[in-house]
Each structure stands twice: as structure tokens, then as C-alpha cells.
Design a protein around this motif. Sequence first.
Motif, PDB file in Angstrom:
ATOM      1  N   VAL A 240      29.757  39.198  40.956  1.00  0.00           N
ATOM      2  CA  VAL A 240      30.210  38.525  41.719  1.00  0.00           C
ATOM      3  C   VAL A 240      31.683  39.366  42.991  1.00  0.00           C
ATOM      4  CG1 VAL A 240      33.543  37.377  41.712  1.00  0.00           C
ATOM      5  CG2 VAL A 240      31.807  37.238  39.358  1.00  0.00           C
ATOM      6  N   GLY A 241      31.556  38.885  44.663  1.00  0.00           N
ATOM      7  CA  GLY A 241      31.974  39.444  45.630  1.00  0.00           C
ATOM      8  C   GLY A 241      31.035  40.676  46.142  1.00  0.00           C
ATOM      9  N   SER A 242      30.851  41.943  46.179  1.00  0.00           N
ATOM     10  CA  SER A 242      30.745  42.562  47.057  1.00  0.00           C
ATOM     11  C   SER A 242      30.674  43.865  45.729  1.00  0.00           C
ATOM     12  CB  SER A 242      31.466  43.822  48.455  1.00  0.00           C
ATOM     13  OG  SER A 242      30.266  44.431  48.687  1.00  0.00           O
ATOM     14  N   ASP A 243      29.123  44.209  45.956  1.00  0.00           N
ATOM     15  CA  ASP A 243      29.169  45.470  45.074  1.00  0.00           C
ATOM     16  C   ASP A 243      29.664  47.107  45.709  1.00  0.00           C
ATOM     17  OD1 ASP A 243      27.301  46.104  47.507  1.00  0.00           O
ATOM     18  OD2 ASP A 243      25.570  45.778  46.299  1.00  0.00           O
ATOM     19  N   LYS A 244      29.658  46.676  46.703  1.00  0.00           N
ATOM     20  CA  LYS A 244      31.033  47.967  46.992  1.00  0.00           C
ATOM     21  C   LYS A 244      32.236  47.628  47.258  1.00  0.00           C
ATOM     22  CE  LYS A 244      27.226  50.362  49.308  1.00  0.00           C
ATOM     23  NZ  LYS A 244      26.604  50.979  50.402  1.00  0.00           N
ATOM     24  N   ALA A 245      32.640  46.457  46.912  1.00  0.00           N
ATOM     25  CA  ALA A 245      34.366  46.417  46.813  1.00  0.00           C
ATOM     26  C   ALA A 245      35.275  47.484  45.746  1.00  0.00           C
ATOM     27  CB  ALA A 245      34.587  44.368  45.844  1.00  0.00           C
ATOM     28  N   PRO A 246      36.441  48.219  46.262  1.00  0.00           N
ATOM     29  CA  PRO A 246      36.730  49.049  45.497  1.00  0.00           C
ATOM     30  C   PRO A 246      37.617  48.489  44.277  1.00  0.00           C
ATOM     31  CG  PRO A 246      37.873  48.469  47.518  1.00  0.00           C
ATOM     32  CD  PRO A 246      36.799  47.431  47.633  1.00  0.00           C
ATOM     33  N   GLY A 247      36.824  49.925  43.452  1.00  0.00           N
ATOM     34  CA  GLY A 247      37.436  49.285  41.375  1.00  0.00           C
ATOM     35  C   GLY A 247      36.097  49.831  41.263  1.00  0.00           C
ATOM     36  N   PHE A 248      35.784  49.260  39.994  1.00  0.00           N
ATOM     37  CA  PHE A 248      34.873  49.871  39.243  1.00  0.00           C
ATOM     38  C   PHE A 248      33.509  48.663  38.959  1.00  0.00           C
ATOM     39  CE2 PHE A 248      38.531  52.257  36.612  1.00  0.00           C
ATOM     40  CZ  PHE A 248      36.866  53.320  36.475  1.00  0.00           C
TER      41      PHE A 248
ATOM     42  N   THR B 287      39.209  57.817  33.296  1.00  0.00           N
ATOM     43  CA  THR B 287      39.615  58.222  32.596  1.00  0.00           C
ATOM     44  C   THR B 287      39.378  57.141  31.083  1.00  0.00           C
ATOM     45  OG1 THR B 287      41.733  57.800  32.382  1.00  0.00           O
ATOM     46  CG2 THR B 287      40.871  60.154  32.776  1.00  0.00           C
ATOM     47  N   ALA B 288      39.474  56.524  29.902  1.00  0.00           N
ATOM     48  CA  ALA B 288      39.217  55.912  29.704  1.00  0.00           C
ATOM     49  C   ALA B 288      39.857  56.212  28.190  1.00  0.00           C
ATOM     50  CB  ALA B 288      38.068  54.949  29.317  1.00  0.00           C
TER      51      ALA B 288
ATOM     52  N   PRO C 168      35.159  51.948  24.448  1.00  0.00           N
ATOM     53  CA  PRO C 168      36.128  52.419  25.339  1.00  0.00           C
ATOM     54  C   PRO C 168      36.997  50.905  25.671  1.00  0.00           C
ATOM     55  CG  PRO C 168      34.042  53.053  25.694  1.00  0.00           C
ATOM     56  CD  PRO C 168      33.880  52.412  24.961  1.00  0.00           C
ATOM     57  N   THR C 169      38.413  51.908  26.015  1.00  0.00           N
ATOM     58  CA  THR C 169      38.958  50.738  26.376  1.00  0.00           C
ATOM     59  C   THR C 169      39.868  50.984  27.992  1.00  0.00           C
ATOM     60  OG1 THR C 169      40.853  50.573  24.610  1.00  0.00           O
ATOM     61  CG2 THR C 169      39.262  49.303  24.202  1.00  0.00           C
ATOM     62  N   ASP C 170      40.862  50.731  28.651  1.00  0.00           N
ATOM     63  CA  ASP C 170      42.096  51.103  29.449  1.00  0.00           C
ATOM     64  C   ASP C 170      41.230  52.195  30.628  1.00  0.00           C
ATOM     65  OD1 ASP C 170      43.500  49.504  28.595  1.00  0.00           O
ATOM     66  OD2 ASP C 170      44.433  50.734  26.817  1.00  0.00           O
TER      67      ASP C 170
ATOM     68  N   GLY D   8      39.480  47.530  39.909  1.00  0.00           N
ATOM     69  CA  GLY D   8      38.701  46.737  40.697  1.00  0.00           C
ATOM     70  C   GLY D   8      38.174  45.415  39.062  1.00  0.00           C
ATOM     71  N   ASN D   9      36.640  45.180  38.624  1.00  0.00           N
ATOM     72  CA  ASN D   9      36.308  44.453  37.457  1.00  0.00           C
ATOM     73  C   ASN D   9      36.233  45.963  36.415  1.00  0.00           C
ATOM     74  OD1 ASN D   9      35.510  43.451  35.230  1.00  0.00           O
ATOM     75  ND2 ASN D   9      33.330  43.210  35.984  1.00  0.00           N
ATOM     76  N   ASN D  10      37.171  46.350  35.817  1.00  0.00           N
ATOM     77  CA  ASN D  10      37.579  47.653  34.056  1.00  0.00           C
ATOM     78  C   ASN D  10      37.029  47.339  32.829  1.00  0.00           C
ATOM     79  OD1 ASN D  10      39.523  46.352  34.447  1.00  0.00           O
ATOM     80  ND2 ASN D  10      40.805  48.694  33.386  1.00  0.00           N
ATOM     81  N   GLN D  11      36.594  45.448  33.275  1.00  0.00           N
ATOM     82  CA  GLN D  11      36.569  45.200  31.475  1.00  0.00           C
ATOM     83  C   GLN D  11      34.880  45.461  31.100  1.00  0.00           C
ATOM     84  OE1 GLN D  11      38.780  44.276  29.636  1.00  0.00           O
ATOM     85  NE2 GLN D  11      40.387  44.506  31.156  1.00  0.00           N
ATOM     86  N   PHE D  12      34.553  46.415  30.066  1.00  0.00           N
ATOM     87  CA  PHE D  12      33.742  46.932  29.638  1.00  0.00           C
ATOM     88  C   PHE D  12      32.748  45.671  29.289  1.00  0.00           C
ATOM     89  CE2 PHE D  12      35.058  50.505  29.047  1.00  0.00           C
ATOM     90  CZ  PHE D  12      34.136  51.430  29.456  1.00  0.00           C
TER      91      PHE D  12
END
Length: 217
Positions: A127-135, A161-162, A194-196, A210-214
Motif C-alpha cells: 500500500v502506497g510507497s515503499d519509502k513512506a516514513p515508518g515501518f 523497540t517492541a 512482538p507488539t507495539d 507507518g505500518n507497524n502491525q506484524f
Amino acid sequence: MSGLNRRWAITAVAIGAAAIATSGVAMATSSGEPESVVVAAAQPAKPTAGEPTRPPRPGSTSAPAEPEHVFLGEPVKTGVRGPGGELEFRFTKVDIAQLPEIHFGLLAGRTNAQGVFDGIYATNETVGSDKAPGFHGASIAFETGRIPAFGYYAGPAAKITARIGGKTVQAHQADWSVDPSIKVWWFDYSTIEPTDLAAFDAAGKPLPLGNNQFGRG
């Protein structure tokens, strides 16, 4: 290299754009044993770019098989050894019409004592760009002891961290040789999910998630 049973990175073309929009993480899994790549219908596994291929027999008109993966930049070597050899990450080229802003993914595997890399688990943004800020491509541990939770972060992350087993744990991380703003991260292997996921800059300031869900393969 063992065959990869790709879920999103290859089958996106057959699934269509409507399905692509429902997921932010792409996964591929392997049994760890050499086998055919499965993409809608079974087909032979392809060699990786840079690996030798057997030339066609004299008089044969068949063209050499295209590589399954085209590697981008230098391998990320972790020094972590376990079943199958050293844990290693490689960025791979992604070229799918329905994902115009996605140009690369991340492949986790093991390199044995003979220097042969076995790609086990692949992930890329959908979804979106592979370089969008975030995970991007956060993936839980896979294959007992072989692949830990991992992914990549786009941005100036100095610490990732997680929460694992009720404790805050810091990930290992390394820059991508092609673009140092892209950080590969991985945790020590654990059977606890892991979470969070969180990222911080050098001053300790929280960075975009970004997308920080596993995801799962």
C-alpha cells in the motif's frame, strides 16, 4: 535456494488491485526444502541473479530461466548463526504493475558454510510507497529458530523497540547499502510475538509508525 511459496509479491497480478488494497504487508514462506515455486499453478523454481545456471544442450532453443530474485545492494549480514547457517537479509527488486510505488522488498534467509544463500521468507509493502516514513513488512518469527521477527524502517531511526513477553526490547538494525535511510531491523529469535513496534531518532524523539502491525505468511 529453496523455492518460495509467494503470497503477495508474485500473485498480486492474478489477485487484482482490489485485493491488494486490503493488506499492508506481503509475505512468502518456504518449507526450507528445495521445491517448485507455487504461483497460481506450480512451476519450476528459478535461479537467483548471480547464481550459475546450466547452459542449454547443443541444438536446444530454450532460453535460460529468469532469476526468481534480483538482489539490490549488498547483503545485510547479521553474524547470527543457527540452523542453516548465518541469518542474512537481502533486498530484492519488485516490479508489479498494480504496485507502481513499490520497487523493492526484503528477503530473509540463511547462508551456509559453503556461502550458499537460502531465501526463506520474503516481505514487501503493498500500500502506497515503499519509502513512506515508518515501518514496512513487519513479520513475525518463522520456522523454528531460523527466522526471527524482522522488517524494515524508512527514516532516521536510531533505535527500534517492541514489547516482547511484557518487556520493552530493542531490535538490532543495519542500513541498506543502496539507501542508508532504509533500516533493516530484527529481534533475537523468540516464540513470543512482538507488539507495539516503535522507532526513535538519535535524540530519542518518536518517529512515524507507518505500518507497524506484524503480518503472517
